[in-house]
Design a protein around this motif. Structure first.
Motif, short mmCIF file in Angstrom:
data_model
loop_
_atom_site.label_atom_id
_atom_site.label_comp_id
_atom_site.label_asym_id
_atom_site.label_seq_id
_atom_site.Cartn_x
_atom_site.Cartn_y
_atom_site.Cartn_z
N ALA A 49 22.43 18.73 115.91
CA ALA A 49 22.91 18.39 117.25
C ALA A 49 22.65 16.92 117.50
O ALA A 49 21.76 16.32 116.88
CB ALA A 49 22.20 19.24 118.31
N THR A 58 26.81 15.52 124.49
CA THR A 58 26.09 16.22 123.42
C THR A 58 27.09 16.78 122.42
O THR A 58 28.28 16.94 122.72
CB THR A 58 25.24 17.38 123.96
OG1 THR A 58 26.09 18.31 124.66
CG2 THR A 58 24.15 16.89 124.91
N TYR A 60 27.14 19.66 118.91
CA TYR A 60 26.40 20.64 118.13
C TYR A 60 27.17 21.06 116.88
O TYR A 60 28.40 21.12 116.89
CB TYR A 60 26.12 21.90 118.96
CG TYR A 60 25.21 21.69 120.14
CD1 TYR A 60 25.71 21.32 121.38
CD2 TYR A 60 23.84 21.87 120.00
CE1 TYR A 60 24.87 21.13 122.46
CE2 TYR A 60 22.99 21.69 121.08
CZ TYR A 60 23.52 21.32 122.30
OH TYR A 60 22.67 21.14 123.38
N LYS A 65 25.58 26.38 118.11
CA LYS A 65 26.05 26.48 119.49
C LYS A 65 25.60 27.79 120.12
O LYS A 65 25.73 28.85 119.52
CB LYS A 65 27.57 26.37 119.54
CG LYS A 65 28.10 24.97 119.30
CD LYS A 65 29.62 24.95 119.36
CE LYS A 65 30.15 23.56 119.10
NZ LYS A 65 31.64 23.52 119.10
N THR A 69 19.56 23.93 122.00
CA THR A 69 19.89 23.00 123.07
C THR A 69 19.16 21.69 122.83
O THR A 69 17.93 21.68 122.71
CB THR A 69 19.50 23.55 124.45
OG1 THR A 69 20.16 24.80 124.67
CG2 THR A 69 19.90 22.57 125.55
N LEU A 81 14.51 19.64 121.02
CA LEU A 81 15.44 20.65 120.52
C LEU A 81 14.85 22.01 120.84
O LEU A 81 13.84 22.40 120.25
CB LEU A 81 15.67 20.51 119.01
CG LEU A 81 16.70 21.47 118.44
CD1 LEU A 81 18.11 21.11 118.96
CD2 LEU A 81 16.70 21.46 116.91
#
Length: 120
Positions: A49, A58, A60, A65, A69, A81
């Motif tokens: 990411a 952002t 990913y 996904k 996050t 993360l």
């Protein structure tokens, strides 16, 4: 230069969660974006990411996904993360990097990595 130090790795059971941190120091003002990568045993380094250092952009990898996050706290110069619903295949060394824009050119810096092991 930018120095990066990851932390937060460890052993977690499948389905569990971990939050990784990456503390940045040095020429913070030159950071354009930061990212997480990972490298499993015997495999190449894989993108996880990325996040812009300013703004909300952002990105990913498809396989992360909805489970991972990425976020940052500019006041603390720290990248995070959050990893949920972890699977054994998430076992890897996780690295953060910083993409910088400097007068002398663009440079990418890497941390030393933190081990994440997902196992029962």
């Amino acid at each position: 230069q930018v120095q990066l130090v990851e932390s937060g790795g460890g052993l977690v059971q499948p389905g569990g969660s971990l939050r990784l941190s990456c503390a940045a120091s040095g020429h913070i003002f030159s950071i354009y974006s930061m990212a997480w990568f990972r490298q499993a045993p015997g495999k190449g380094r894989e993108f996880v990411a990325a996040i812009a250092w300013s703004g909300d952009s952002t990105r990913y990898a498809d396989s992360m996904k909805g489970r991972f996050t990425i976020s940052r706290d500019n006041a603390k110069n720290t990248l995070y993360l959050q990893m949920n619903s972890l699977k054994p295949e998430d076992t890897a060394v996780y690295f953060c990097n910083a993409d910088t824009r400097q007068v002398s050119g663009n440079y990418v810096y890497w941390g030393q990595g933190t081990q994440v092991t997902v196992s029962s």
